[in-house]
Write a protein that holds these residues in place. Structure first.
Motif, PDB file in Angstrom:
ATOM      1  N   HIS A   1       0.688  -1.133   0.076  1.00 40.79           N
ATOM      2  CA  HIS A   1       0.281  -0.005   0.077  1.00 40.79           C
ATOM      3  C   HIS A   1       0.939   0.980   0.108  1.00 40.79           C
ATOM      4  N   SER A   2       0.548   2.156  -0.727  1.00 44.70           N
ATOM      5  CA  SER A   2       1.239   3.397  -0.916  1.00 44.70           C
ATOM      6  C   SER A   2       0.393   4.719  -0.712  1.00 44.70           C
ATOM      7  N   ALA A   3       0.838   5.702   0.061  1.00 45.06           N
ATOM      8  CA  ALA A   3      -0.094   6.813   0.091  1.00 45.06           C
ATOM      9  C   ALA A   3       0.940   7.886   0.332  1.00 45.06           C
ATOM     10  N   ALA A   4       0.471   9.129  -0.312  1.00 48.55           N
ATOM     11  CA  ALA A   4       1.070  10.515  -0.098  1.00 48.55           C
ATOM     12  C   ALA A   4       1.021  10.644   1.215  1.00 48.55           C
TER      13      ALA A   4
ATOM     14  N   ALA B   1      -5.473  11.560   4.586  1.00 46.66           N
ATOM     15  CA  ALA B   1      -5.417  11.382   6.160  1.00 46.66           C
ATOM     16  C   ALA B   1      -6.572  11.042   6.909  1.00 46.66           C
ATOM     17  N   GLY B   2      -7.655  11.059   6.290  1.00 50.41           N
ATOM     18  CA  GLY B   2      -8.936  10.872   7.238  1.00 50.41           C
ATOM     19  C   GLY B   2      -9.540  12.181   7.890  1.00 50.41           C
ATOM     20  N   PRO B   3     -10.521  11.816   8.829  1.00 45.50           N
ATOM     21  CA  PRO B   3     -11.027  13.151   9.625  1.00 45.50           C
ATOM     22  C   PRO B   3      -9.926  13.329  10.663  1.00 45.50           C
ATOM     23  N   PRO B   4     -10.026  14.556  11.240  1.00 50.30           N
ATOM     24  CA  PRO B   4      -9.011  15.007  12.413  1.00 50.30           C
ATOM     25  C   PRO B   4      -9.858  14.303  13.890  1.00 50.30           C
TER      26      PRO B   4
ATOM     27  N   PRO C   1      -6.496   7.633  12.514  1.00 52.20           N
ATOM     28  CA  PRO C   1      -6.327   6.303  12.922  1.00 52.20           C
ATOM     29  C   PRO C   1      -6.899   5.178  12.282  1.00 52.20           C
ATOM     30  N   GLY C   2      -8.270   5.835  11.412  1.00 46.04           N
ATOM     31  CA  GLY C   2      -8.958   4.552  10.705  1.00 46.04           C
ATOM     32  C   GLY C   2      -8.495   4.596   8.987  1.00 46.04           C
ATOM     33  N   THR C   3      -7.244   5.217   9.016  1.00 41.77           N
ATOM     34  CA  THR C   3      -7.025   4.987   7.431  1.00 41.77           C
ATOM     35  C   THR C   3      -6.119   3.718   7.166  1.00 41.77           C
ATOM     36  N   ARG C   4      -6.088   3.279   5.909  1.00 42.02           N
ATOM     37  CA  ARG C   4      -5.355   1.964   5.684  1.00 42.02           C
ATOM     38  C   ARG C   4      -4.103   2.027   6.130  1.00 42.02           C
ATOM     39  N   LYS C   5      -3.387   3.105   5.900  1.00 41.07           N
ATOM     40  CA  LYS C   5      -1.895   3.154   6.385  1.00 41.07           C
ATOM     41  C   LYS C   5      -1.537   3.245   7.955  1.00 41.07           C
TER      42      LYS C   5
ATOM     43  N   THR D   1       1.449  12.413   9.671  1.00 36.89           N
ATOM     44  CA  THR D   1       0.446  12.312  10.300  1.00 36.89           C
ATOM     45  C   THR D   1      -0.666  11.186   9.570  1.00 36.89           C
ATOM     46  N   SER D   2      -1.599  10.769  10.261  1.00 41.62           N
ATOM     47  CA  SER D   2      -2.441   9.902   9.761  1.00 41.62           C
ATOM     48  C   SER D   2      -3.658   9.759  10.843  1.00 41.62           C
TER      49      SER D   2
END
Length: 174
Positions: free
Chosen positions: A52-55, A141-144, A71-75, A68-69
């Protein structure tokens, strides 16, 4: 951890150029991050072994990268299962691939320093408890609030894209 010199540098250039000094990569990381126009990608591994790759936007602080990311994101889920990861970045004059591990940090001093660095780079991050928040972030990044991760690398590969050309692998003591 503080900035450190490599324990080993191996010249990988096939065209006769000498090894790149680590300072070439180090100085670019320190100067160019966390600018939004610097393409930087985090590579993680899913629990089933697929890549998996993400900017991500990263900040260089004392020899480590922070990103940052949500907590629910794939990364973030991948890192929770397996902290091994890569960061690939195109800097002025050198492309880098860094191999290491990422772990969440909740240290209030680090959170404050990284948030300040992000603000200097143009992203209005603020500390919110044990995470960061801002009026906006990347969709990926998903929601804060966003968790802060410290990426500590043990190996780096650099390929110069301008003179002096060359390609080098650096290994670092942990």
């Amino acid at each position: 951890m503080t900035d450190r010199d490599p324990a080993e540098a191996v010249n990988l250039d096939i065209y006769g150029s000498g090894p790149l000094p680590w300072s070439t990569a180090h100085d670019r990381l320190a100067a160019e991050l966390p600018r939004a126009d610097v393409p930087l990608f985090l590579g993680t591994v899913r629990p089933d072994g697929r890549p998996h790759s993400a900017a991500v936007g990263a900040y260089w602080l004392e020899g480590d990268l922070y990103f940052t990311s949500g907590p629910g994101t794939r990364k973030a889920r991948n890192l929770a299962a397996n902290p091994a990861c890569t960061i690939s970045v195109r800097l002025t004059g050198v492309d880098l691939v860094l191999e290491g591990e990422a772990a969440r940090t909740v240290d209030s001093g680090i959170l404050a320093r990284v948030a300040a660095g992000y603000r200097e780079g143009g992203w209005p991050a603020e500390v919110d408890g044990d995470a960061l928040t801002a009026p906006y972030s990347a969709q990926s990044a998903g929601p804060p609030p966003w968790h802060l991760y410290r990426f500590t690398f043990h190996t780096a590969f650099g390929v110069a894209t301008s003179e002096p050309f060359g390609a080098t692998r650096w290994r670092f003591d942990r």
